[in-house]
Design a protein around this motif. Structure first.
Motif, short mmCIF file in Angstrom:
data_model
loop_
_atom_site.label_atom_id
_atom_site.label_comp_id
_atom_site.label_asym_id
_atom_site.label_seq_id
_atom_site.Cartn_x
_atom_site.Cartn_y
_atom_site.Cartn_z
N ALA A 1 -0.65 16.91 24.60
CA ALA A 1 -1.38 17.80 25.50
C ALA A 1 -1.28 17.29 26.93
O ALA A 1 -1.06 16.10 27.18
N LYS A 2 -1.45 18.21 27.87
CA LYS A 2 -1.41 17.83 29.29
C LYS A 2 -2.49 16.80 29.62
O LYS A 2 -2.33 15.97 30.51
N GLU A 3 -3.62 16.87 28.89
CA GLU A 3 -4.71 15.93 29.15
C GLU A 3 -4.58 14.66 28.33
O GLU A 3 -5.55 13.91 28.17
N PHE A 4 -3.37 14.37 27.82
CA PHE A 4 -3.16 13.17 27.01
C PHE A 4 -3.58 11.91 27.77
O PHE A 4 -3.24 11.73 28.94
N ARG A 5 -4.34 11.07 27.11
CA ARG A 5 -4.79 9.80 27.69
C ARG A 5 -4.75 8.71 26.64
O ARG A 5 -4.93 8.98 25.44
N TRP A 6 -4.54 7.48 27.08
CA TRP A 6 -4.66 6.35 26.17
C TRP A 6 -6.14 6.15 25.82
O TRP A 6 -7.01 6.48 26.61
N LEU A 7 -6.40 5.58 24.66
CA LEU A 7 -7.77 5.42 24.19
C LEU A 7 -8.57 4.48 25.09
O LEU A 7 -8.07 3.41 25.47
N PRO A 8 -9.80 4.84 25.44
CA PRO A 8 -10.67 3.90 26.16
C PRO A 8 -10.88 2.64 25.33
O PRO A 8 -11.21 2.73 24.14
N SER A 9 -10.63 1.49 25.92
CA SER A 9 -10.76 0.19 25.24
C SER A 9 -9.80 0.05 24.06
O SER A 9 -9.98 -0.83 23.22
N GLY A 10 -8.78 0.92 24.01
CA GLY A 10 -7.79 0.84 22.94
C GLY A 10 -6.72 -0.21 23.24
O GLY A 10 -6.75 -0.88 24.27
N PRO A 11 -5.74 -0.36 22.33
CA PRO A 11 -4.71 -1.39 22.50
C PRO A 11 -3.94 -1.30 23.80
O PRO A 11 -3.63 -2.33 24.42
N ILE A 12 -3.61 -0.07 24.26
CA ILE A 12 -2.86 0.06 25.51
C ILE A 12 -3.72 -0.34 26.70
O ILE A 12 -3.27 -1.05 27.61
N GLN A 13 -4.99 0.08 26.70
CA GLN A 13 -5.87 -0.28 27.80
C GLN A 13 -6.14 -1.79 27.80
O GLN A 13 -6.22 -2.41 28.87
N GLN A 14 -6.25 -2.38 26.63
CA GLN A 14 -6.43 -3.83 26.55
C GLN A 14 -5.22 -4.56 27.10
O GLN A 14 -5.34 -5.57 27.81
N LEU A 15 -4.02 -4.04 26.78
CA LEU A 15 -2.80 -4.62 27.34
C LEU A 15 -2.80 -4.47 28.85
O LEU A 15 -2.41 -5.39 29.58
N PHE A 16 -3.24 -3.31 29.34
CA PHE A 16 -3.32 -3.07 30.78
C PHE A 16 -4.24 -4.09 31.44
O PHE A 16 -3.88 -4.70 32.46
N GLN A 17 -5.42 -4.29 30.87
CA GLN A 17 -6.39 -5.19 31.48
C GLN A 17 -5.93 -6.64 31.45
O GLN A 17 -6.17 -7.40 32.38
N LYS A 18 -5.22 -7.02 30.38
CA LYS A 18 -4.81 -8.41 30.21
C LYS A 18 -3.56 -8.75 31.01
O LYS A 18 -3.48 -9.83 31.62
N GLU A 19 -2.57 -7.87 31.01
CA GLU A 19 -1.27 -8.20 31.58
C GLU A 19 -0.86 -7.32 32.76
O GLU A 19 -0.35 -7.80 33.77
N ILE A 20 -1.08 -6.01 32.63
CA ILE A 20 -0.54 -5.09 33.63
C ILE A 20 -1.40 -5.07 34.89
O ILE A 20 -0.88 -5.10 36.02
N GLN A 21 -2.72 -5.02 34.73
CA GLN A 21 -3.61 -4.94 35.89
C GLN A 21 -3.46 -6.13 36.83
O GLN A 21 -3.33 -5.92 38.05
N PRO A 22 -3.45 -7.38 36.33
CA PRO A 22 -3.26 -8.51 37.26
C PRO A 22 -1.93 -8.42 38.02
O PRO A 22 -1.87 -8.73 39.21
N GLU A 23 -0.87 -7.99 37.32
CA GLU A 23 0.44 -7.86 37.98
C GLU A 23 0.40 -6.75 39.03
O GLU A 23 0.94 -6.89 40.13
N PHE A 24 -0.27 -5.64 38.69
CA PHE A 24 -0.38 -4.51 39.61
C PHE A 24 -1.13 -4.90 40.88
O PHE A 24 -0.75 -4.53 42.00
N LEU A 25 -2.19 -5.67 40.73
CA LEU A 25 -3.04 -6.03 41.87
C LEU A 25 -2.51 -7.22 42.67
O LEU A 25 -3.05 -7.53 43.73
#
Length: 252
Positions: free
Chosen positions: A145-169
């Motif tokens: 769906a157009k409104e597709f989102r990764w799960l809140p607090s799901g595995p992708i978001q956890q990966l984002f918070q642990k690895e991707i977010q620090p690199e992004f910032l």
């Protein structure tokens, strides 16, 4: 497509995903293989027979209806175990990001060190996860769906918070096309709600621009990430200095 056709298409997909052949279905139902083929190509089908087919596919009828409805409108989220599979495999995550950004297989192969065989295998996994529908000649169609989102607090978001977010910032955000703004202040519940609405509109505009630009050549687009965040928050150092150590900053 009628509702019955949608149910049968979904059932056929689920049976195929489990490796169940027409011959196996015929054996379990004590019918000829040609009779089974007719069932899936517009033949008459009773509710009892449909329930039997669901049993072979490992589904109950209500689950089949739900999966058929998801297939028609496109799913808005994956299940946690599906996200975990993507998060655990960097190449599968790369492929997922590429297809959600409407890259062709040729563009993916030209840009990344993936073989054609490996790329098709990854696309097949995304097809099984229902992000895409794999088509002939190494083509695919995004079906979420157009409104597709990764799960809140799901595995992708956890990966984002642990690895991707620090690199992004880890940037000064002073280069072309970069901007980072941080504001802090005191807001009422009404003001907080108004800003939330504005953030939703901004994200909607981001999605609309993403869709509009998907027709451009790849060399006319570049990966763009937008981080928008708002929450009642106080620096932990400040919170520890509050009388009674009261950490709630959003009044009831």
């Amino acid at each position: 497509m009628s509702q019955v056709q949608a149910l049968m298409k979904t059932l056929k997909r689920e049976l195929k995903a489990r490796g169940v052949t027409y011959a196996e279905i015929a054996r379990q139902l004590d019918l000829s293989e040609s009779s089974i083929k007719r069932m899936f190509t517009g033949g008459t089908l009773s509710i009892a027979r449909l329930e039997s087919l669901c049993g072979i596919a490992g589904l109950d009828f209500s689950e089949l209806v739900r999966k058929a409805a998801e297939a028609r409108r496109g799913i808005a989220t994956l299940r946690e175990e599906q996200e975990r599979e993507i998060a655990a495999d960097p190449r599968l995550l790369l492929m997922a990001v590429c297809v959600l950004n409407h890259w062709t297989v040729e563009q993916i192969l030209d840009t990344y060190e993936l073989s054609e065989t490996e790329s098709i295998q990854l696309l097949a996994r995304l097809d099984r996860l229902r992000l895409i529908e794999l088509l002939p000649l190494n083509r695919y169609r995004v079906i979420v769906a157009k409104e597709f989102r990764w799960l809140p607090s799901g595995p992708i978001q956890q990966l984002f918070q642990k690895e991707i977010q620090p690199e992004f910032l880890a940037s000064s955000f002073s280069g072309p096309g970069e901007k980072l703004v941080f504001r802090t202040g005191m807001l009422s519940r009404a003001a907080n709600a108004e800003l939330m609405k504005k953030m939703d509109r901004l994200l909607q505009q981001f999605d609309e621009l993403h869709d509009a630009d998907s027709e451009l050549a790849l060399n006319e687009r570049y990966g763009s990430s937008l981080l928008v965040a708002l929450r009642p928050w106080e620096l932990q150092y400040f919170s520890r200095l509050r009388r009674g150590n009261r950490e709630k900053v959003f009044p009831e």
